[in-house]
Scaffold this motif. Structure first.
Motif, short mmCIF file in Angstrom:
data_model
loop_
_atom_site.label_atom_id
_atom_site.label_comp_id
_atom_site.label_asym_id
_atom_site.label_seq_id
_atom_site.Cartn_x
_atom_site.Cartn_y
_atom_site.Cartn_z
N SER A 1 0.84 -1.20 0.00
CA SER A 1 0.00 0.00 0.00
C SER A 1 0.87 1.25 0.00
CB SER A 1 -0.91 0.01 1.22
OG SER A 1 -0.16 0.20 2.40
N SER B 1 -2.19 2.39 -4.91
CA SER B 1 -3.23 2.99 -4.08
C SER B 1 -4.37 2.02 -3.81
CB SER B 1 -3.78 4.25 -4.76
OG SER B 1 -4.31 3.92 -6.04
N SER B 2 -4.52 1.00 -4.69
CA SER B 2 -5.62 0.04 -4.54
C SER B 2 -5.32 -1.05 -3.51
CB SER B 2 -5.92 -0.61 -5.89
OG SER B 2 -4.77 -1.26 -6.41
N VAL B 3 -4.08 -1.16 -3.08
CA VAL B 3 -3.70 -2.21 -2.13
C VAL B 3 -4.07 -1.78 -0.72
CG1 VAL B 3 -1.78 -3.54 -1.15
CG2 VAL B 3 -1.82 -3.01 -3.60
N GLN B 4 -4.74 -2.67 0.00
CA GLN B 4 -5.15 -2.40 1.38
C GLN B 4 -4.27 -3.17 2.36
OE1 GLN B 4 -7.63 -0.12 2.05
NE2 GLN B 4 -7.69 0.19 -0.17
N ASP B 5 -4.05 -2.59 3.53
CA ASP B 5 -3.24 -3.25 4.56
C ASP B 5 -4.10 -4.19 5.39
OD1 ASP B 5 -0.72 -2.22 4.03
OD2 ASP B 5 -1.18 -0.35 5.06
N GLU B 6 -4.47 -5.30 4.80
CA GLU B 6 -5.25 -6.29 5.52
C GLU B 6 -5.02 -7.66 4.91
OE1 GLU B 6 -9.45 -5.70 3.10
OE2 GLU B 6 -9.23 -4.87 5.10
#
Length: 237
Positions: free
Chosen positions: A184, A215-220
């Motif tokens: 992210s 920007s599309s990558v989430q930290d989960e």
């Protein structure tokens, strides 16, 4: 000393976690591997009962956890060396590092080739599965009984179209990752700041600066794959 090329029969033991081992992807992967193996003739996989699954791999996890306690790991590249050195006796752990292009989409192939509602397979109830080289069949038992009878046998046919099975090569699953995964933008910003402030030692900066971000990558973390359990339950109702 036994050479790996002399091995003819293999028995695997694992837990019953649907997202890791007890799923269609695992059955299809073992079956396809066996058909391509040069020396192995049979494979049996045994799924242990939940709550009774203490295995050697669990002790490995415990050794690693104890070893890294109160230690700082500065970069991902350190992990293979650290894990290998966690144990001394009888020998250090052998660490096999995989590249991104070595991960294949076994889940997709499993979904395509093994439809639970068509085979009648109760995946959640399987305790043993049996595979034989040269046979399209997979045999399963819903108990740990040692008798030669099986509760269910079904075929895995990777070949579609008009050509006969024996005339067509087994298919290979496609690669999941065509390039390294991105992190992210928020994580990238934090890592850059840690490097510029020399919180992370300078010798590791280049490794972090080379990381790509989106920007599309989430930290989960992704949810565990429990689809086989759900489909199994729906087929029983």
């Amino acid at each position: 000393m036994l050479d790996d090329r002399d091995i003819r029969h293999v028995i695997l033991y694992c837990d019953s976690c649907a997202g890791q081992n007890k799923n269609r992807a695992m059955l299809v992967m073992i079956h396809l591997f066996l058909q391509k193996s040069k020396n192995i003739k049979t494979i049996k996989i045994v799924f242990l009962l939940p709550g009774h699954t203490y295995m050697p791999v669990d002790s490995i996890h415990a050794v690693i956890e104890r070893f890294i306690k109160n230690r700082i790991i500065w970069a991902p590249s350190e992990w293979s060396t650290i894990i290998g050195n966690c144990r001394v006796n009888p020998r250090p752990y052998k660490v096999i590092k995989l590249e991104h292009f070595e991960f294949k989409n076994w889940k997709k192939l499993g979904d395509e080739q093994l439809v639970l509602t068509k085979t009648g397979l109760k995946m959640n109830s399987v305790r043993q599965a049996f595979f034989q080289k040269g046979s399209p069949e997979v045999a399963v038992k819903y108990t740990y009984d040692r008798s030669p009878e099986y509760d269910l046998c079904f075929e895995l046919n990777y070949n579609k179209g008009g050509r006969k099975r024996q005339e067509k090569a087994f298919s290979e699953p496609e690669r999941i990752y065509k390039q390294l995964l991105s992190i992210s933008e928020l994580k990238r910003r934090d890592l850059d700041k840690l490097c510029k402030n020399n919180v992370i030692p300078a010798r590791f900066h280049d490794e972090f600066f080379k990381l790509k971000s989106k920007s599309s990558v989430q930290d989960e973390l992704a949810e565990s794959d429990a689809e086989d359990d759900k489909e199994d339950e729906s087929s029983e109702s």
